[in-house]
Design a protein around this motif. Structure first.
Motif: not given
Length: 283
Positions: A130-135, A198-205, A228-237, A243-247
């Motif tokens: 697998s290609t991990d695009q984040l790492a 879904v925002s345009p600033a989305s990807d496999s991460v 984990v994959r599928g985690a719904v994280q909420v930043p300060p905003d 999170f998707q596969a390359d999280h």
């Protein structure tokens, strides 16, 4: 036995089941973003679990089979064309040597999976192709002119499971937590009743979502913890990220909920502009 890349489309990468078990080394599992579509492609092609396939975002992939090959495409309503002739959706196709195969642009869905019988036999990194695009780990993204080696045909593949019959507008099922207590009761109610885009600033991460703000009940800093994959994280905003596969391996913002594996696969096919809703998964 090779396949030559003639055009990559917007984004084409190699994927398999990922490299779990290395989080302690700071290495996330990665793997196919839509696990069920990837597994179905391999099963239809007659491959065993874990065989490497191509993950193609928004079509546009064009390849030449340098040997006779058995191909199948899953994940969206995109289809394969063989020397310009269209095939049916998810049809197993016998392709002669020298034929040019292309993936059409899907009208529905985002990621298609092209499997070849025998799989793509590129070198594995930590046991995965697998290609991990984040790492930046794993095989490099295929480029025009690359030749991908094809492995020998396997003796037998896995049974083919039909895709689940879930309406496109059905809510994504989640389990609340592990940090839902960091949010107000109104935020939990909003998560489970409002619509997000879904925002345009989305990807496999991660899928970044626009919509109502999810307010916190606690404002102190949360120490980084595993995600984990599928985690719904909420930043300060207050705008959630799925999170998707390359999280990443860890995250420093509270996770309000986690998608079920099936819901995470459905989220993998959500295009920018898609509208998503959430619901608590049945016990």
């Amino acid at each position: 036995m090779t396949m030559t890349i003639l055009r990559t489309g917007p984004l084409t990468v190699l994927k398999d089941e990922g490299r779990p078990g290395h989080a302690g080394q700071g290495v996330a599992p990665s793997g196919a973003v839509d696990r069920s579509a990837y597994a179905r492609a391999n099963a239809l092609a007659g491959n065993p679990r874990g065989t490497a396939a191509l993950e193609c975002t928004l079509g546009g992939l064009r390849v030449r089979c340098d040997v006779p090959a058995t191909l199948v495409l899953t994940g969206t309503d995109a289809v394969l064309t063989v020397d310009g002739v269209r095939t049916a959706v998810e049809q197993v196709v016998e392709v002669p040597a020298g034929a040019v195969v292309a993936v059409t642009v899907p009208r529905r869905g985002l990621r298609s999976y092209l499997a070849v019988r025998g799989g793509f036999a590129v070198p594995a990194v930590l046991g995965s192709r697998s290609t991990d695009q984040l790492a930046g780990m794993g095989p490099p993204r295929p480029a025009v002119g690359d030749t991908l080696p094809i492995g020998p045909p396997p003796a037998a593949g896995d049974p083919v499971e039909p895709p689940p019959g879930v309406p496109d507008d059905a809510p994504l099922e989640v389990d609340l937590g592990p940090r839902d207590d960091w949010f107000t009761a109104a935020a939990i109610e909003t998560l489970l009743s409002a619509e997000f885009t879904v925002s345009p600033a989305s990807d496999s991460v991660g899928l970044r979502l626009a919509g109502p703000v999810l307010a916190r009940a606690r404002t102190e800093e949360l120490p980084s913890e595993g995600v984990v994959r599928g985690a719904v994280q909420v930043p300060p905003d207050g705008h959630p990220i799925i999170f998707q596969a390359d999280h990443p391996v860890t995250g420093g913002y509270p996770v309000i909920a986690v998608l079920t594996p099936a819901a995470a696969d459905r989220a993998a096919q959500a295009r920018p502009g898609a509208r998503l809703r959430f619901a608590v998964a049945p016990a």
